[in-house]
Design a protein around this motif. Structure first.
Motif, PDB file in Angstrom:
ATOM      1  N   UNK A 191       0.828  -1.202   0.000  1.00 45.92           N
ATOM      2  CA  UNK A 191       0.000   0.000   0.000  1.00 45.92           C
ATOM      3  C   UNK A 191       0.867   1.259   0.000  1.00 45.92           C
ATOM      4  N   UNK A 192       1.988   1.224   0.718  1.00 46.19           N
ATOM      5  CA  UNK A 192       2.910   2.364   0.735  1.00 46.19           C
ATOM      6  C   UNK A 192       3.511   2.590  -0.653  1.00 46.19           C
ATOM      7  N   UNK A 193       3.862   1.517  -1.320  1.00 44.30           N
ATOM      8  CA  UNK A 193       4.476   1.614  -2.648  1.00 44.30           C
ATOM      9  C   UNK A 193       3.457   1.980  -3.716  1.00 44.30           C
ATOM     10  N   UNK A 194       2.179   1.749  -3.468  1.00 48.83           N
ATOM     11  CA  UNK A 194       1.147   1.975  -4.480  1.00 48.83           C
ATOM     12  C   UNK A 194       0.678   3.419  -4.527  1.00 48.83           C
ATOM     13  N   UNK A 195       1.264   4.294  -3.704  1.00 45.70           N
ATOM     14  CA  UNK A 195       0.860   5.687  -3.722  1.00 45.70           C
ATOM     15  C   UNK A 195       1.143   6.266  -5.098  1.00 45.70           C
ATOM     16  N   UNK A 196       0.277   7.182  -5.554  1.00 43.19           N
ATOM     17  CA  UNK A 196       0.498   7.755  -6.882  1.00 43.19           C
ATOM     18  C   UNK A 196       1.797   8.552  -6.927  1.00 43.19           C
ATOM     19  N   UNK A 197       2.537   8.381  -7.976  1.00 43.64           N
ATOM     20  CA  UNK A 197       3.820   9.045  -8.118  1.00 43.64           C
ATOM     21  C   UNK A 197       3.694  10.381  -8.846  1.00 43.64           C
ATOM     22  N   UNK A 198       2.554  10.629  -9.419  1.00 45.64           N
ATOM     23  CA  UNK A 198       2.336  11.861 -10.167  1.00 45.64           C
ATOM     24  C   UNK A 198       2.036  13.015  -9.216  1.00 45.64           C
ATOM     25  N   UNK A 199       2.566  14.170  -9.517  1.00 45.75           N
ATOM     26  CA  UNK A 199       2.331  15.362  -8.715  1.00 45.75           C
ATOM     27  C   UNK A 199       1.395  16.337  -9.425  1.00 45.75           C
ATOM     28  N   UNK A 200       0.719  15.876 -10.443  1.00 44.69           N
ATOM     29  CA  UNK A 200      -0.139  16.765 -11.219  1.00 44.69           C
ATOM     30  C   UNK A 200      -1.274  17.343 -10.385  1.00 44.69           C
ATOM     31  N   UNK A 201      -1.846  16.534  -9.507  1.00 53.52           N
ATOM     32  CA  UNK A 201      -2.933  17.011  -8.660  1.00 53.52           C
ATOM     33  C   UNK A 201      -2.473  18.095  -7.708  1.00 53.52           C
ATOM     34  N   UNK A 202      -1.345  17.876  -7.069  1.00 53.81           N
ATOM     35  CA  UNK A 202      -0.802  18.868  -6.146  1.00 53.81           C
ATOM     36  C   UNK A 202      -0.378  20.122  -6.898  1.00 53.81           C
ATOM     37  N   UNK A 203       0.160  19.944  -8.067  1.00 53.46           N
ATOM     38  CA  UNK A 203       0.616  21.089  -8.856  1.00 53.46           C
ATOM     39  C   UNK A 203      -0.567  21.949  -9.287  1.00 53.46           C
ATOM     40  N   UNK A 204      -1.629  21.322  -9.764  1.00 52.03           N
ATOM     41  CA  UNK A 204      -2.788  22.099 -10.213  1.00 52.03           C
ATOM     42  C   UNK A 204      -3.481  22.798  -9.044  1.00 52.03           C
ATOM     43  N   UNK A 205      -3.418  22.206  -7.854  1.00 50.79           N
ATOM     44  CA  UNK A 205      -4.004  22.865  -6.686  1.00 50.79           C
ATOM     45  C   UNK A 205      -3.197  24.095  -6.300  1.00 50.79           C
ATOM     46  N   UNK A 206      -1.900  24.069  -6.563  1.00 47.70           N
ATOM     47  CA  UNK A 206      -1.038  25.194  -6.217  1.00 47.70           C
ATOM     48  C   UNK A 206      -1.111  26.345  -7.202  1.00 47.70           C
ATOM     49  N   UNK A 207      -1.575  26.081  -8.412  1.00 47.21           N
ATOM     50  CA  UNK A 207      -1.676  27.135  -9.418  1.00 47.21           C
ATOM     51  C   UNK A 207      -2.960  27.916  -9.194  1.00 47.21           C
ATOM     52  N   UNK A 208      -2.835  29.142  -8.680  1.00 48.40           N
ATOM     53  CA  UNK A 208      -4.021  29.881  -8.300  1.00 48.40           C
ATOM     54  C   UNK A 208      -4.167  31.219  -9.001  1.00 48.40           C
ATOM     55  N   UNK A 209      -3.127  31.711  -9.657  1.00 50.73           N
ATOM     56  CA  UNK A 209      -3.164  33.013 -10.296  1.00 50.73           C
ATOM     57  C   UNK A 209      -3.140  32.803 -11.806  1.00 50.73           C
ATOM     58  N   UNK A 210      -4.098  33.410 -12.498  1.00 42.38           N
ATOM     59  CA  UNK A 210      -4.203  33.232 -13.939  1.00 42.38           C
ATOM     60  C   UNK A 210      -3.917  34.556 -14.642  1.00 42.38           C
ATOM     61  N   UNK A 211      -3.099  34.486 -15.669  1.00 40.68           N
ATOM     62  CA  UNK A 211      -2.790  35.677 -16.459  1.00 40.68           C
ATOM     63  C   UNK A 211      -4.059  36.107 -17.195  1.00 40.68           C
ATOM     64  N   UNK A 212      -4.465  37.382 -17.059  1.00 46.19           N
ATOM     65  CA  UNK A 212      -5.689  37.818 -17.719  1.00 46.19           C
ATOM     66  C   UNK A 212      -5.561  37.914 -19.239  1.00 46.19           C
ATOM     67  N   UNK A 213      -4.363  37.919 -19.763  1.00 47.88           N
ATOM     68  CA  UNK A 213      -4.165  38.049 -21.203  1.00 47.88           C
ATOM     69  C   UNK A 213      -4.088  36.693 -21.906  1.00 47.88           C
ATOM     70  N   UNK A 214      -3.217  35.810 -21.416  1.00 45.89           N
ATOM     71  CA  UNK A 214      -3.020  34.518 -22.091  1.00 45.89           C
ATOM     72  C   UNK A 214      -3.574  33.340 -21.294  1.00 45.89           C
ATOM     73  N   UNK A 215      -4.091  33.594 -20.107  1.00 44.27           N
ATOM     74  CA  UNK A 215      -4.737  32.579 -19.255  1.00 44.27           C
ATOM     75  C   UNK A 215      -3.796  31.473 -18.786  1.00 44.27           C
ATOM     76  N   UNK A 216      -2.489  31.727 -18.775  1.00 45.22           N
ATOM     77  CA  UNK A 216      -1.578  30.733 -18.215  1.00 45.22           C
ATOM     78  C   UNK A 216      -1.595  30.849 -16.690  1.00 45.22           C
TER      79      UNK A 216
END
Length: 74
Positions: free
Chosen positions: A19-44
């Protein structure tokens, strides 16, 4: 009978380790939660207002930089 108890303990220990080894290795979820400011011009998406200011100065120098109060979560 003693071997049966040891076998059960070994099985439980192996399940916990798996179960310890089966943890997801991807950080995409944590990364998307941390992205909170959006550029009003290009929306990045960016993590902080400071990065947005740097981005606006580099990529959109003619546009005005919005105030920080527009990006603060309530």
């Amino acid at each position: 009978m003693a071997r049966g108890a040891q076998k059960e303990q070994a099985r439980q220990k192996a399940q916990k380790e798996a179960a310890k080894r089966a943890k997801p290795k991807s950080q995409l979820g944590a990364r998307s939660a941390g992205l909170q400011v959006k550029c009003p011009t290009c929306f990045s998406m960016m993590t902080t207002y400071k990065l947005l200011v740097q981005h606006m100065e580099a990529k959109h120098p003619k546009d005005t930089i919005p105030p920080e109060s527009n990006f603060i979560k309530a």
